[in-house]
Structures are given as structure tokens and as C-alpha cells.
Design a protein around this motif. Structure first.
Motif, PDB file in Angstrom:
ATOM      1  N   ASP A  71       0.961  -1.523   0.083  1.00 28.01           N
ATOM      2  CA  ASP A  71      -0.331   0.094  -0.211  1.00 28.01           C
ATOM      3  C   ASP A  71       0.738   1.211   0.442  1.00 28.01           C
ATOM      4  O   ASP A  71       0.386   1.976   0.175  1.00 28.01           O
ATOM      5  CB  ASP A  71      -0.751  -0.248   1.200  1.00 28.01           C
ATOM      6  N   TYR A  72       1.928   1.370  -0.878  1.00 29.93           N
ATOM      7  CA  TYR A  72       2.668   1.907  -0.752  1.00 29.93           C
ATOM      8  C   TYR A  72       3.505   2.858   0.189  1.00 29.93           C
ATOM      9  O   TYR A  72       4.261   3.651   0.355  1.00 29.93           O
ATOM     10  CB  TYR A  72       2.129   3.240  -1.203  1.00 29.93           C
ATOM     11  N   GLY A  73       3.237   2.053   1.954  1.00 29.88           N
ATOM     12  CA  GLY A  73       3.757   2.518   2.309  1.00 29.88           C
ATOM     13  C   GLY A  73       5.870   1.922   3.037  1.00 29.88           C
ATOM     14  O   GLY A  73       6.062   0.813   2.115  1.00 29.88           O
ATOM     15  N   TYR A  74       6.279   2.808   3.558  1.00 26.10           N
ATOM     16  CA  TYR A  74       7.726   2.547   3.267  1.00 26.10           C
ATOM     17  C   TYR A  74       8.571   2.478   4.920  1.00 26.10           C
ATOM     18  O   TYR A  74       8.071   2.816   5.465  1.00 26.10           O
ATOM     19  CB  TYR A  74       8.224   3.313   2.694  1.00 26.10           C
ATOM     20  N   PHE A  91      11.649   2.121   6.559  1.00 26.70           N
ATOM     21  CA  PHE A  91      12.037   2.458   7.214  1.00 26.70           C
ATOM     22  C   PHE A  91      13.703   1.106   8.341  1.00 26.70           C
ATOM     23  O   PHE A  91      13.276   1.084   8.953  1.00 26.70           O
ATOM     24  CB  PHE A  91      12.769   3.617   7.707  1.00 26.70           C
ATOM     25  N   LEU A 134       1.004   9.864   2.637  1.00 27.99           N
ATOM     26  CA  LEU A 134       1.461   9.086   3.598  1.00 27.99           C
ATOM     27  C   LEU A 134       1.813  10.183   4.551  1.00 27.99           C
ATOM     28  O   LEU A 134       2.128  11.303   4.121  1.00 27.99           O
ATOM     29  CB  LEU A 134       2.389   8.437   2.832  1.00 27.99           C
ATOM     30  N   TYR A 190       4.264   9.801   8.712  1.00 26.42           N
ATOM     31  CA  TYR A 190       4.767   8.447   9.206  1.00 26.42           C
ATOM     32  C   TYR A 190       4.979   9.141  10.372  1.00 26.42           C
ATOM     33  O   TYR A 190       4.921  10.516  10.258  1.00 26.42           O
ATOM     34  CB  TYR A 190       6.168   8.211   8.124  1.00 26.42           C
ATOM     35  N   PHE A 194       5.529   4.108   8.861  1.00 22.59           N
ATOM     36  CA  PHE A 194       4.323   4.574   8.689  1.00 22.59           C
ATOM     37  C   PHE A 194       3.450   3.976   9.719  1.00 22.59           C
ATOM     38  O   PHE A 194       3.192   2.945  10.168  1.00 22.59           O
ATOM     39  CB  PHE A 194       4.020   3.218   7.027  1.00 22.59           C
TER      40      PHE A 194
END
Lengths: 113, 108
Positions: free
Chosen positions: A99-102, A104, B34, B36, B46
Motif C-alpha cells: 500500500d505504498y507504505g515504506y 525504514f 502518507l 509517518y 508508516f
């Protein structure tokens, strides 16, 4: 989502030396991203690292200064070369999730003295 | 050129009240946004996202609103909790331009 192990978590380095930051992912990913966060500034994309090809650098970043390796689908390194105090930043690796979340890494806090 | 801007570097809110974090962007081609959250000494995690085909997306205490005509999005946290104290970044897909972050402090 993927789990990223990034190291070192922090380092203090002498001017003119180089530091290599490592990111290990617990699953195979096609693309890995390297970011920099300078004090008081936003996260800035340095480059995109694809396995089997040269990294793609963003404007203002060059391979001689920030060489990147991507030997396989779970690992990448970023080297900060010939460091100066202006390179003092937090460096983060990232991989794309669902879902396009990244996701890190925990970041590397670099101080150049 | 900062294409995604968070004009409030910090925000303090009483526990239990609503936290509203704002973000503005300039590129009308962005179609996915988005939020974060980042704790000290950790990487960003996220939180919630929204597509440009929607104007609202809700996930528990977190709601993101998108106003495409104003090129503005906001994150609402209701009710705010001390554990929400962190730096919040908005981001726009795909080039991933990050805002400069807003440090939220929830006062118990």
C-alpha cells in the motif's frame, strides 16, 4: 512488513575519512532507498539501489561521494566518502512495503569532526 | 524547492484532546500521500495513507483529510495520548518529497 537491520547506529568520524553504512532486510526486495536527514531539515532521497545495476542518484548527489553497493536482494551499503562536517546527518535506508507504505531502518547518526 | 511543506515545526496538545497536523504541497501531480511517525533514535514508521481519489481515510484514532483543490492534507489524532509524542512527517508519492516534520508533544 519487512524488517530492516541498519548499522552502525551512530558514529563519530574524522574529516576526510569514509564510513560505510549497512542495511540488511529480512526478505528479498527489488528496490532499496537511501535517505539523508540533515539537522532541522526534511528527509532527502539520496539514491535508489537496484540489485544488479548501478544506483540511481538524485540531483545533488554523486556516486563518487556516496557509492552504493547492492550485491543481492537483501543487502545494501552506502558509503559516505571523504567526509566533511557538512555530512553530519542521519542516514536511513528504506524498502517499499504494501500500500505504498515504506519501511525504514533505524538510522545511522553520523557526526563528522 | 520544497514541494511538501509542514509549516508548524512543533505542536503541544493536552492528553485527550485532538491533535491536528497540517501539510501543504505544490505539485498537483502527486496522487498518494502518507504520514509517518518518528521517535528519537528510530527510523520513521508508516502511519496512514490516502489516495487522491479520496478525501478522508480513517484508521482508529488517526484520520487523514485531503483537500486537493487547496493542495492540503491534515492528520487528526483523537484522542491524543502521551505515546503519540513524536515527530510526524507527511510525504507525497512517488518521488517521496518529505515535509520538514512537526514535533508533537502530548501533555499528560
Amino acid at each position: 512488513s519487512a524488517v530492516i537491520s541498519q548499522k552502525p547506529s551512530r558514529d563519530i568520524c574524522q574529516r576526510g575519512t569514509s564510513l560505510t553504512i549497512q542495511c540488511q532486510v529480512d526478505s528479498q526486495v527489488t528496490m532499496m532507498f537511501w535517505y539523508r536527514q540533515q539537522p532541522g531539515q526534511s528527509l532527502t532521497l539520496i539514491a535508489t539501489a537496484n540489485q544488479g545495476s548501478e544506483a540511481t542518484y538524485e540531483s545533488g548527489f554523486v556516486i563518487d561521494k556516496f557509492p552504493i553497493s547492492r550485491p543481492n536482494l537483501t543487502f545494501s551499503t552506502l558509503t559516505v566518502s571523504n567526509m566533511s562536517p557538512e555530512d553530519s546527518s542521519i542516514y536511513l535506508c528504506s524498502v517499499a512495503g504494501t500500500d505504498y507504505g515504506y519501511t525504514f531502518g533505524s538510522g545511522t547518526r553520523l557526526t563528522v569532526v | 524547492d520544497q514541494q511538501v511543506k509542514q509549516n508548524s515545526p512543533s505542536l503541544s496538545v493536552q492528553e485527550g484532546r485532538i491533535s491536528i497536523l497540517n501539510c501543504d504541497y505544490t505539485n498537483s501531480m502527486f496522487d498518494y500521500f502518507l504520514w509517518y511517525k518518528k521517535y528519537p533514535a528510530e527510523g520513521p514508521t508508516f502511519l496512514i495513507s490516502i489516495s487522491s481519489i479520496k478525501d478522508k481515510n480513517e484508521d482508529g484514532r488517526f484520520t487523514v483529510f485531503l483537500n486537493k483543490s487547496a493542495k492540503h492534507l491534515s492528520l487528526h489524532i483523537v484522542p491524543s495520548q502521551p505515546g503519540d509524542s513524536a515527530v510526524y512527517f507527511c510525504a507525497a508519492f512517488t518521488q517521496f518529497y518529505f515535509g520538514t516534520g512537526t514535533s508533537l508533544t502530548v501533555i499528560p
